[in-house]
Design an enzyme around this catalytic site. Structure first.
Site, mmCIF file in Angstrom:
data_model
loop_
_atom_site.group_PDB
_atom_site.id
_atom_site.type_symbol
_atom_site.label_atom_id
_atom_site.label_comp_id
_atom_site.label_asym_id
_atom_site.label_seq_id
_atom_site.Cartn_x
_atom_site.Cartn_y
_atom_site.Cartn_z
ATOM 1 N N THR A 1 0.841 -1.194 0.000
ATOM 2 C CA THR A 1 0.000 0.000 0.000
ATOM 3 C C THR A 1 0.875 1.242 0.000
ATOM 4 O O THR A 1 2.067 1.186 0.322
ATOM 5 C CB THR A 1 -0.904 0.069 1.238
ATOM 6 O OG1 THR A 1 -0.118 0.408 2.397
ATOM 7 C CG2 THR A 1 -1.638 -1.235 1.468
ATOM 8 N N ASP A 2 0.297 2.375 -0.327
ATOM 9 C CA ASP A 2 0.943 3.647 -0.032
ATOM 10 C C ASP A 2 0.714 3.936 1.453
ATOM 11 O O ASP A 2 -0.004 3.211 2.148
ATOM 12 C CB ASP A 2 0.372 4.755 -0.918
ATOM 13 C CG ASP A 2 1.375 5.877 -1.157
ATOM 14 O OD1 ASP A 2 2.276 6.067 -0.311
ATOM 15 O OD2 ASP A 2 1.258 6.573 -2.172
ATOM 16 N N TYR A 3 1.302 4.990 1.935
ATOM 17 C CA TYR A 3 1.329 5.323 3.366
ATOM 18 C C TYR A 3 -0.089 5.389 3.935
ATOM 19 O O TYR A 3 -0.886 6.226 3.533
ATOM 20 C CB TYR A 3 2.036 6.659 3.539
ATOM 21 C CG TYR A 3 2.538 6.961 4.917
ATOM 22 C CD1 TYR A 3 3.870 6.746 5.264
ATOM 23 C CD2 TYR A 3 1.697 7.480 5.891
ATOM 24 C CE1 TYR A 3 4.349 7.042 6.527
ATOM 25 C CE2 TYR A 3 2.156 7.773 7.156
ATOM 26 C CZ TYR A 3 3.485 7.562 7.474
ATOM 27 O OH TYR A 3 3.943 7.858 8.734
ATOM 28 N N GLY B 1 -2.592 3.552 3.402
ATOM 29 C CA GLY B 1 -3.603 3.417 2.363
ATOM 30 C C GLY B 1 -4.820 2.610 2.782
ATOM 31 O O GLY B 1 -5.947 2.891 2.344
#
Length: 780
Positions: free
Chosen positions: A296-298, A300
């Site tokens: 995931t992104d931060y 997410g």
């Protein structure tokens, strides 16, 4: 130093024997393969059999550690979680000493001794920093771009890192979006070539080598097309547009063998990418054959609750089932949603299966085998490498070359540039001495104060040949609050205590003493980048006022433009005699800028993103489609009931592919070898390019194709080839391209990838606005 896993219990002894059998030096094929072809499958399964559910979920956890002080890891909260087997990797920690200390906890103090993976945002270089990606793409030099990633991989791996969150390949046609600075512009063909080059540069052919990095293509997918150009905002587009205009660079990275993929923040078809099964499983894995892992992104997963998808259990379950394998920063104390906080309970309640969890764990363990971490967990922890492989004189010299090759000459009236190393040069502007802004956004590992400023560079290059005078001239912006937001993350440009008038008066005094004025003006480093969307695309007004005052002196003015995005420069283009767009050139900025200003390097950069006339034209891009009522003229003359504006012409200020040189290139003798091809044929296209100016130079020769009739509407022009060619003054070179039927294919309304019979036009020239054209026909 190689270490085997600790042997503390019979179970761990069994695992140690398994791992001992894994200690071969087999070269890892980076190309994506199906699960059944995973060469580490049996080894991974033997480890899975020993793991508790907590240890399995721990492998899916990627917390940020912060840059832990040496000696403090063991007693830290993250150190305790590593010891408990609840962490699969860390990011934002660097240096071999610190990473060795943390890895030692994982390998020697956790029950199973599974090594960690260490990631960082190594975006456009590590300590040696290259131009921001939008600038780097403007070089159109794939070999050089690949080498920048190779240098970054060597440096970062020498500091203990083995995974980078790069390349970012999001297509963007909206310069209001701040992260346009981190991508490669608006074109999928060029973006795909850069994606391939970056993946190759980071990973090479063997991830088990200790000087390569596992790459992570991002942000999957469509992140560069948010509504209103506002970061993290909704993205909504048709499938046919996705396939034809936005997905190609991600696919190119997958085909190049990228090891990991980062899910984007935005939604797709109403479902956030982080929980979108069609995107992460059906498309990415089934259709494209990707077999790496998805992170995931931060935070997410947590952010899906804000989208309105469900509670903390539902979004974690959806993300896992959609195809997410690793949860970035989800276990922060302030975040209630994370795999480590919900998945065990979801499993106990029957909401996720053990197979769901095991599938993700297999991918994470496989990645660690690919990196050779089970063979030698400390392979990236050689403290001696950092002393000889980071920020070396050779790397700095290369960064200087790259920066100069990426700059774009936008205007050069009466050949004002290059200027002479003589007389008195007035260096004026708030970015002249802003050393800590030269590397631009997303330069997290850069020692900002080791960069060289424009003042530093000019001083060194001029020596005693000319007199250099300096004045700041203005602050970055009249608005203190905006200026503070635009100089974050250690990139503060101290606000001058004098009044705006006092700063301007000093600048005018310097200008009066100067033979030529170099005005260092534009954006500061963080005025573009993540969460730096803008509605006003002009140069900040206080700097415009400074520039206009300098122009009124009558002295020749060279605008050295700093920017992380296309700006609106209509007024500057009309009034400033010379404009050199330097982007943010990196750690060797000042020297590279000096090389171009004085003609030691002839600029050869070409824009990879269109520069609009005003923000009302946005989104604007060269490969648009016609309407049923196209304007019908290329002079921008208004016609009622045509597709145009009533207050401004349709065309941009500077088109895609545009860039000037100190010399002049003439195109002639455009030819194709056949007027007709069949479905197995190809077309040879050639053109003569003559350097008719006074300097040796490089030209980016660009080939575009138009499909005149299709079962779905086709763009007015599409880039299908380019070559950067060095041509000496007075010399003519013939540049040739081969177009195959594959180059003519597109996705139709059924999302079939097809080439349709019909007429095609071929355009070749120095930018996307070229009019040189030939036609050929494709027959069944």
């Amino acid at each position: 130093m190689k270490r085997l896993i600790n042997i503390k219990t019979i179970a761990i002894a069994v695992m140690a024997m398994t791992l001992a059998n894994c200690n071969s030096n087999t070269t890892t094929e980076i190309k994506s393969t199906s699960d059944t072809e995973n060469p580490f499958a049996s080894k991974v399964d033997s480890i899975l059999e020993l793991m508790t559910i907590d240890e399995k979920i721990g492998q899916l956890n990627l917390p940020t550690s912060g840059d832990i002080t040496t000696g403090a890891a063991k007693g830290s909260d993250v150190g305790e979680r590593i010891k408990q087997g609840k962490v699969g990797g860390l990011f934002n920690i660097k240096t071999a000493e610190k990473i060795y200390e943390v890895q030692k906890i994982a390998v020697e103090q956790s029950r199973l001794g599974i090594p960690l993976i260490f990631g960082m945002d190594v975006i456009h270089g590590y300590k040696t920093t290259f131009p921001i990606p939008l600038g780097l793409s403007s070089s159109w030099d794939m070999e050089m771009i690949e080498k920048t990633a190779r240098v970054a991989a060597i440096e970062a791996s020498a500091d203990g890192i083995n995974w980078t969150f790069s390349p970012m390949v999001d297509i963007s046609r909206d310069p209001r979006w701040g992260r346009v600075s981190e991508g490669n512009g608006e074109d999928p063909f060029l973006g795909s070539r850069i994606a391939e080059a970056m993946v190759k540069g980071y990973q090479q052919d063997d991830l088990s080598e200790n000087n390569t990095l596992m790459a992570c293509v991002k942000h999957f997918a469509l992140y560069g097309a948010p509504e209103a150009g506002r970061d993290y905002n909704t993205v909504d587009m048709s499938r046919i547009r996705m396939y034809n205009e936005y997905l190609e660079p991600y696919k190119a990275a997958i085909d190049a063998g990228v090891g990991s993929v980062m899910a984007s923040f935005n939604e797709i078809d109403g479902v956030p990418a982080t929980g979108n099964k069609w995107l992460l499983t059906d498309l990415l894995r089934h259709d494209w054959g990707f077999n790496g892992f998805v992170v995931t992104d931060y935070t997410g997963i947590y952010e899906m609750t804000e989208h309105g998808i469900g509670d903390k259990y539902q979004v974690s379950e959806q993300a896992l089932k959609a195809g997410v394998d690793m949860d970035m920063a989800g276990d922060s104390p302030s975040i209630p949603v994370a795999f480590v906080k919900t998945l065990k309970e979801s499993y106990e309640n029957g909401k996720v299966s053990m197979n769901d969890i095991d599938t993700a764990v297999r991918r994470m363990l496989t990645a660690k085998f690919q990196l050779g971490l089970f063979d030698d967990p400390y392979k990236y922890c050689d403290v001696n490498r950092a002393k000889t492989e980071i920020f070396t004189p050779e790397n700095k010299a290369f960064a200087r070359t790259v920066a100069a090759e990426s700059m774009v000459l936008l205007k050069n009236e009466d050949q004002l540039l290059p200027i002479k190393k003589s007389g008195t040069i007035g260096l004026i502007g708030p970015l002249a001495k802003a050393t800590n802004n030269m590397a631009g956004t997303w330069s997290v590992a850069t020692d900002q104060e080791k960069s060289n400023s424009v003042f530093d560079g000019l001083t060194e290059v001029i020596g005693d040949k000319a007199t250099l005078l300096y004045a700041k001239g203005s602050n970055i912006d009249y608005d203190l609050g905006l200026e503070q937001r635009a100089t974050m993350f250690g990139k503060d440009i101290p606000r001058d205590g004098r009044t705006d008038k006092q700063l301007l008066d000093e600048a005018l005094q310097i200008a009066a003493k100067s033979d030529v004025i170099v005005a260092t003006i534009g954006e500061s480093a963080e005025l573009s980048g993540e969460s730096s969307s803008r509605t006003d695309l002009g140069i900040p007004q206080v700097q415009k006022d400074l520039l206009n005052a300098l122009l009124k002196t009558g002295k020749p003015v060279v605008l050295v433009l700093f920017t992380g995005r296309p700006l609106v420069l209509v007024e500057e283009n009309e009034n400033v005699p010379a404009i050199l767009n330097v982007w943010f050139p990196g750690s060797e900025a000042g020297l590279a800028i000096s090389d171009v200003l004085f003609g030691d390097v002839n600029p050869s950069g070409k824009l990879t993103a269109t520069f609009p006339r005003n923000v009302g034209q946005v989104p604007i891009f060269y490969n648009h489609k016609n309407t049923g009522r196209p304007l019908g003229n290329d002079q921008g003359i208004f016609e009622k009931f045509k597709s145009n504006y009533i207050d401004v012409r349709n065309e941009p200020l500077y088109p895609f592919g545009y860039g000037l040189s100190y010399t002049k290139f003439d195109y002639s003798n455009l030819a194709i070898n056949t007027a007709t091809i069949d479905m197995n044929g190809s077309v040879e296209v050639s053109v003569d390019v003559t350097n008719s100016g006074d300097y040796d130079g490089k030209e980016v020769v660009q080939l575009y194709v138009r499909d005149l009739v299709g079962t779905v509407t086709r763009p007015v022009k599409e880039l299908k080839g380019f070559q950067k060619v060095e041509i000496k003054k007075g010399e003519t070179k013939t540049v040739s391209f081969t177009l195959t039927v594959e180059d003519l294919k597109f996705y139709n309304s059924e999302l079939d990838f097809v080439a349709e019979p019909g007429q095609f036009q071929v355009f070749v020239g120095g930018n996307s606005d070229t009019k040189m054209m030939k036609e050929f026909e494709l027959k069944n």
